[in-house]
Design a protein around this motif. Structure first.
Motif, PDB file in Angstrom:
ATOM      1  N   VAL A 244       0.841  -1.199   0.000  1.00 29.45           N
ATOM      2  CA  VAL A 244       0.000   0.000   0.000  1.00 29.45           C
ATOM      3  C   VAL A 244       0.876   1.249   0.000  1.00 29.45           C
ATOM      4  O   VAL A 244       0.674   2.180  -0.790  1.00 29.45           O
ATOM      5  N   ILE A 245       1.869   1.275   0.879  1.00 31.14           N
ATOM      6  CA  ILE A 245       2.755   2.439   0.999  1.00 31.14           C
ATOM      7  C   ILE A 245       3.564   2.642  -0.279  1.00 31.14           C
ATOM      8  O   ILE A 245       3.705   3.772  -0.772  1.00 31.14           O
ATOM      9  N   ARG A 246       4.101   1.560  -0.820  1.00 32.90           N
ATOM     10  CA  ARG A 246       4.913   1.672  -2.038  1.00 32.90           C
ATOM     11  C   ARG A 246       4.128   2.336  -3.164  1.00 32.90           C
ATOM     12  O   ARG A 246       4.614   3.264  -3.822  1.00 32.90           O
ATOM     13  N   ARG A 247       2.889   1.890  -3.363  1.00 34.39           N
ATOM     14  CA  ARG A 247       2.097   2.442  -4.462  1.00 34.39           C
ATOM     15  C   ARG A 247       1.672   3.883  -4.169  1.00 34.39           C
ATOM     16  O   ARG A 247       1.648   4.727  -5.073  1.00 34.39           O
ATOM     17  N   ALA A 248       1.349   4.185  -2.924  1.00 31.01           N
ATOM     18  CA  ALA A 248       0.968   5.557  -2.562  1.00 31.01           C
ATOM     19  C   ALA A 248       2.112   6.527  -2.832  1.00 31.01           C
ATOM     20  O   ALA A 248       1.900   7.631  -3.354  1.00 31.01           O
ATOM     21  N   LEU A 249       3.335   6.122  -2.505  1.00 31.14           N
ATOM     22  CA  LEU A 249       4.492   6.986  -2.736  1.00 31.14           C
ATOM     23  C   LEU A 249       4.784   7.123  -4.229  1.00 31.14           C
ATOM     24  O   LEU A 249       5.178   8.201  -4.694  1.00 31.14           O
ATOM     25  N   GLU A 250       4.601   6.055  -4.981  1.00 30.46           N
ATOM     26  CA  GLU A 250       4.803   6.127  -6.434  1.00 30.46           C
ATOM     27  C   GLU A 250       3.874   7.155  -7.076  1.00 30.46           C
ATOM     28  O   GLU A 250       4.251   7.856  -8.015  1.00 30.46           O
ATOM     29  N   LEU A 251       2.641   7.233  -6.555  1.00 32.95           N
ATOM     30  CA  LEU A 251       1.639   8.139  -7.117  1.00 32.95           C
ATOM     31  C   LEU A 251       1.659   9.518  -6.462  1.00 32.95           C
ATOM     32  O   LEU A 251       0.880  10.390  -6.842  1.00 32.95           O
ATOM     33  N   ASP A 252       2.544   9.704  -5.475  1.00 30.62           N
ATOM     34  CA  ASP A 252       2.596  10.950  -4.710  1.00 30.62           C
ATOM     35  C   ASP A 252       1.228  11.272  -4.109  1.00 30.62           C
ATOM     36  O   ASP A 252       0.766  12.420  -4.126  1.00 30.62           O
ATOM     37  N   ALA A 253       0.577  10.250  -3.582  1.00 25.51           N
ATOM     38  CA  ALA A 253      -0.748  10.420  -2.979  1.00 25.51           C
ATOM     39  C   ALA A 253      -0.622  11.036  -1.594  1.00 25.51           C
ATOM     40  O   ALA A 253       0.286  10.709  -0.832  1.00 25.51           O
ATOM     41  N   GLY A 254      -1.558  11.927  -1.277  1.00 23.28           N
ATOM     42  CA  GLY A 254      -1.581  12.520   0.050  1.00 23.28           C
ATOM     43  C   GLY A 254      -2.488  11.770   1.003  1.00 23.28           C
ATOM     44  O   GLY A 254      -2.372  11.901   2.222  1.00 23.28           O
ATOM     45  N   ALA A 255      -3.404  10.991   0.439  1.00 18.36           N
ATOM     46  CA  ALA A 255      -4.359  10.250   1.261  1.00 18.36           C
ATOM     47  C   ALA A 255      -4.901   9.085   0.449  1.00 18.36           C
ATOM     48  O   ALA A 255      -4.705   9.009  -0.773  1.00 18.36           O
ATOM     49  N   LEU A 256      -5.572   8.198   1.129  1.00 17.51           N
ATOM     50  CA  LEU A 256      -6.194   7.085   0.421  1.00 17.51           C
ATOM     51  C   LEU A 256      -7.399   6.568   1.186  1.00 17.51           C
ATOM     52  O   LEU A 256      -7.590   6.857   2.366  1.00 17.51           O
ATOM     53  N   ILE A 257      -8.205   5.826   0.470  1.00 15.54           N
ATOM     54  CA  ILE A 257      -9.365   5.144   1.046  1.00 15.54           C
ATOM     55  C   ILE A 257      -9.225   3.668   0.720  1.00 15.54           C
ATOM     56  O   ILE A 257      -8.989   3.293  -0.435  1.00 15.54           O
ATOM     57  N   LEU A 258      -9.316   2.842   1.736  1.00 20.05           N
ATOM     58  CA  LEU A 258      -9.261   1.395   1.558  1.00 20.05           C
ATOM     59  C   LEU A 258     -10.669   0.895   1.248  1.00 20.05           C
ATOM     60  O   LEU A 258     -11.639   1.359   1.851  1.00 20.05           O
ATOM     61  N   VAL A 259     -10.765  -0.053   0.346  1.00 19.34           N
ATOM     62  CA  VAL A 259     -12.076  -0.607   0.001  1.00 19.34           C
ATOM     63  C   VAL A 259     -11.937  -2.104  -0.232  1.00 19.34           C
ATOM     64  O   VAL A 259     -11.012  -2.544  -0.924  1.00 19.34           O
ATOM     65  N   HIS A 260     -12.818  -2.882   0.367  1.00 23.11           N
ATOM     66  CA  HIS A 260     -12.912  -4.278  -0.047  1.00 23.11           C
ATOM     67  C   HIS A 260     -14.357  -4.735   0.095  1.00 23.11           C
ATOM     68  O   HIS A 260     -15.192  -4.046   0.677  1.00 23.11           O
TER      69      HIS A 260
END
Length: 228
Positions: free
Chosen positions: A161-177
Motif C-alpha cells: 500500500v505504501i509503495r504504491r501511494a508513494l509512487e503516485l505521490d498520494a496525500g491520502a487514500l481510502i481502503l475498500v474491499h
C-alpha cells in the motif's frame, strides 16, 4: 420459427423498446431490461426465456451485469456475442460512475463515489481489495485493485500500500474491499488489518481517510463506525 412466431417476436421487441423510450428503465422489469440487451446480440430468437433464466440464476439485473465472463458463458444459449453485450453495458455504467466520482474532491462527492464502489464490487463472488488514491486536495488520482482472494479472504500487505501511494505521490487514500457474503460488517481481521495499514501510512505522511466494506446491498464505513 414460423412466420407467425417471427411476427409476434418482432411486435414484442417493438413494444418493449417503445415502453423503454417512453417510460425509462423504471417502466420495465429486470428481465425486460436484459431482453433489450439481448435483442442486439441475438436478433433471430425469442430471448425472453433466456432473460428470465439469467435473472433466476443470478438474482438481479445488477448481478447479471456484474457476473464474470466464465459464469455468463456457462449459461445455455448465451454465446460470446451476448456475453460481450452484457459486459459492455456494465463497462459503460462503471465508466460513467467513475467519471462522476472523479469530478470533484472525493470527500465532497461521497454519494457518487459510493455508487461507483457499489457498482464495481457489490456483486463480486470473491473478495477484492481496492485502493482509492487521493491527491493533496482529496481529488481522486486513481483507484486500483491491490489483490484478489477467495470468497472470504484476500491478503493485503501494508508495504505494498505504501509503495504504491508513494509512487503516485498520494496525500491520502481510502481502503475498500467487498464481502461476497453480502454482510458488510467488519470482521476482527478487517479491523486489525486497517489499523496496521493506517499506522504504517501515518509514518510516511499518507492519511487513511476511511475503509469501506461493500456488501450486496449496502456498505460499512470504518470512520462512521468509529473504527478509524
Amino acid at each position: 420459427m414460423g412466420e407467425a412466431a417471427k411476427e409476434h417476436m418482432r411486435g414484442h421487441r417493438s413494444r418493449l423498446r417503445e415502453r423503454f423510450l417512453k417510460g425509462g428503465p423504471d417502466a420495465l422489469a429486470d428481465y425486460e431490461l436484459l431482453e433489450l440487451i439481448l435483442f442486439l446480440a441475438i436478433p433471430r430468437r425469442d430471448v425472453k426465456p433466456l432473460a428470465k433464466d439469467l435473472i433466476a440464476r443470478f438474482g438481479t439485473y445488477a448481478a447479471v451485469l456484474s457476473a464474470d465472463v466464465e459464469r455468463l458463458g456457462a449459461m445455455p444459449g448465451l454465446g460470446d456475442t451476448a456475453v460481450a453485450a452484457i459486459k459492455s453495458v456494465q463497462a459503460s455504467a462503471l465508466h460513467l460512475a467513475r467519471v462522476q466520482a472523479r469530478s470533484q474532491p472525493v470527500l465532497d462527492n461521497w454519494s457518487a463515489v459510493s455508487d461507483y464502489l457499489q457498482g464495481v464490487m457489490g456483486n463480486m463472488a470473491r473478495e477484492q481489495f481496492r485502493l482509492m488514491f487521493l491527491d493533496r486536495k482529496n481529488k481522486l488520482i486513481t483507484d486500483e485493485v491491490l489483490s484478489e482472494g477467495t470468497i472470504d479472504h484476500t491478503a493485503v500487505y501494508p508495504r505494498e500500500v505504501i509503495r504504491r501511494a508513494l509512487e503516485l505521490d498520494a496525500g491520502a487514500l481510502i481502503l475498500v474491499h467487498n464481502h461476497p457474503s453480502g454482510d458488510p460488517s467488519p470482521s476482527r481481521a478487517d479491523i486489525l488489518m486497517t489499523k496496521e495499514i493506517s499506522e504504517a501510512c501515518d509514518k510516511v505522511g499518507v492519511k487513511v481517510h476511511d475503509h469501506i466494506i461493500v456488501g450486496k446491498t449496502g456498505q460499512a464505513s470504518f470512520k462512521e463506525l468509529g473504527l478509524l
